[in-house]
Design a protein around this motif. Structure first.
Motif, short mmCIF file in Angstrom:
data_model
loop_
_atom_site.label_atom_id
_atom_site.label_comp_id
_atom_site.label_asym_id
_atom_site.label_seq_id
_atom_site.Cartn_x
_atom_site.Cartn_y
_atom_site.Cartn_z
N GLU A 192 -5.28 -4.70 -8.13
CA GLU A 192 -5.16 -3.35 -7.61
C GLU A 192 -6.55 -2.90 -7.22
O GLU A 192 -7.49 -3.02 -8.02
CB GLU A 192 -4.55 -2.39 -8.63
CG GLU A 192 -4.43 -0.97 -8.07
CD GLU A 192 -3.65 0.00 -8.94
OE1 GLU A 192 -3.44 1.14 -8.48
OE2 GLU A 192 -3.24 -0.39 -10.05
N THR A 224 1.91 -4.68 -12.84
CA THR A 224 0.80 -4.08 -13.61
C THR A 224 1.13 -3.95 -15.09
O THR A 224 0.28 -3.52 -15.87
CB THR A 224 0.46 -2.68 -13.08
OG1 THR A 224 1.62 -1.84 -13.20
CG2 THR A 224 0.01 -2.73 -11.63
N ARG A 239 -2.43 4.13 -3.94
CA ARG A 239 -2.43 2.88 -4.71
C ARG A 239 -2.25 1.69 -3.77
O ARG A 239 -1.39 1.72 -2.88
CB ARG A 239 -1.34 2.87 -5.78
CG ARG A 239 -1.50 3.97 -6.83
CD ARG A 239 -0.58 3.78 -8.02
NE ARG A 239 -1.06 2.72 -8.92
CZ ARG A 239 -0.48 2.42 -10.09
NH1 ARG A 239 0.61 3.07 -10.48
NH2 ARG A 239 -0.98 1.46 -10.86
N THR A 243 -9.21 -0.01 -6.33
CA THR A 243 -9.44 1.41 -6.57
C THR A 243 -10.62 1.87 -5.72
O THR A 243 -11.30 1.07 -5.10
CB THR A 243 -9.74 1.65 -8.06
OG1 THR A 243 -10.87 0.84 -8.44
CG2 THR A 243 -8.56 1.27 -8.93
N TYR A 299 0.85 -1.19 0.00
CA TYR A 299 0.00 0.00 0.00
C TYR A 299 0.88 1.24 0.00
O TYR A 299 1.77 1.38 0.85
CB TYR A 299 -0.90 -0.01 1.24
CG TYR A 299 -1.77 1.22 1.39
CD1 TYR A 299 -2.41 1.81 0.30
CD2 TYR A 299 -1.95 1.81 2.65
CE1 TYR A 299 -3.20 2.95 0.46
CE2 TYR A 299 -2.75 2.93 2.82
CZ TYR A 299 -3.36 3.49 1.71
OH TYR A 299 -4.14 4.62 1.86
N ARG A 301 0.36 7.82 -2.55
CA ARG A 301 0.00 7.67 -3.95
C ARG A 301 -1.45 7.18 -4.12
O ARG A 301 -1.99 7.19 -5.23
CB ARG A 301 0.93 6.68 -4.65
CG ARG A 301 2.39 7.12 -4.66
CD ARG A 301 2.63 8.14 -5.74
NE ARG A 301 4.03 8.54 -5.83
CZ ARG A 301 4.49 9.74 -5.56
NH1 ARG A 301 3.65 10.69 -5.14
NH2 ARG A 301 5.77 10.02 -5.69
#
Length: 265
Positions: free
Chosen positions: A136, A201, A124, A138, A118, A122
């Motif tokens: 990921e 990613t 993210r 969101t 984590y 950012r």
């Protein structure tokens, strides 16, 4: 280990630790100390460590815990253990550059099988689900309820033009010399375990690390990358990077999407 029980706990603890870290990060000033190995440690490292360690020991009292900020834990050994870096990228934190992460991973028989990374500054968050697939998340990143997630997977690299990511704080000539062996389309620098996540990613194809790291620096990012189809190997012989080593110290390594044609050290 029941992965269905593990994932919600490590996800929540990472978010809670991230909140505590950001409270200190956004303050006017914070204390920085120097550890015996000359590396910096802040009150954010210590506060996040206390929070995560207490949460893991409460939820999984029978699982060995290794954490960067508790030196006594570095003497323990077991085939199965949880390993934590509560604030990876302390230099990024001190310099207010944002590329720092909370890292929690489970290691089984030398392999980091599940983990969460984590990056609170950012916004993210990456983690392995119970089935091993990396995602990921969101959205709002609520503590007690998983939000929308998207599966992540490594790139299909074009070896005539690779995307490379390397350390922001430790990018030296040896790293540059190794990168120069490849046909590179673009190269970027990033801090902490985010580099593993950029490979996971597909935002980068290759991350070589020609420098000192410890297992708590890499385990969570390694787990995320494995769950996205990537690999992490030793720099010297290209054998898989294993965990539970003496003193929890890593050799140099390469993290990559499997289509990359690796060059010799």
């Amino acid at each position: 280990m029941n992965y269905n029980s593990l994932i919600p706990v490590i996800r929540r603890l990472a978010l809670e630790a991230g909140d505590r870290i950001m409270q200190i990060y956004e303050a006017d000033d914070f204390e920085v100390k120097v550890k015996s190995d000359s590396s910096p440690v802040t009150e954010a490292d210590e506060a996040a460590d206390a929070l995560i360690a207490a949460g893991l020991q409460d939820s999984f009292p029978d699982v060995m815990l290794v954490t960067e900020e508790q030196a006594d834990s570095h003497k323990k050994t077991n085939e199965t253990f949880l390993i934590v870096d509560p604030l990876d990228g302390t230099k990024e934190f001190i310099n207010r550059r944002g590329d720092f992460t909370v890292n929690i991973a489970l290691v089984e028989n030398g392999v980091p099988t599940r983990g969460v990374v984590y990056a609170p500054a950012r916004g993210r968050m990456f983690y392995t689900q119970a089935d091993g697939q990396s995602v990921e998340e969101t959205g709002a990143l609520e503590k007690d309820q998983q939000g929308e997630t998207a599966p992540i997977s490594v790139s299909k690299p074009d070896n005539s033009g690779l995307f490379v990511v390397a350390s922001k704080s430790h990018r030296d000539q040896a790293t540059e010399d190794y990168i120069d062996k490849y046909h590179v389309r673009d190269s970027k620098s990033a801090g902490s375990s985010l580099k593993f996540c950029l490979v996971a990613t597909g935002e980068a194809d290759l991350y070589p690390r020609v420098g000192r790291t410890m297992e708590w620096d890499t385990a969570a990012g390694h787990a995320v990358l494995l769950g996205a189809g990537g690999k992490v190997v030793r720099f010297d012989d290209h054998m898989p990077l294993e965990y539970g080593k003496d003193g929890y110290a890593n050799p140099f390594f390469i993290a990559y999407a499997p289509g990359v044609e690796l060059k010799e050290a």
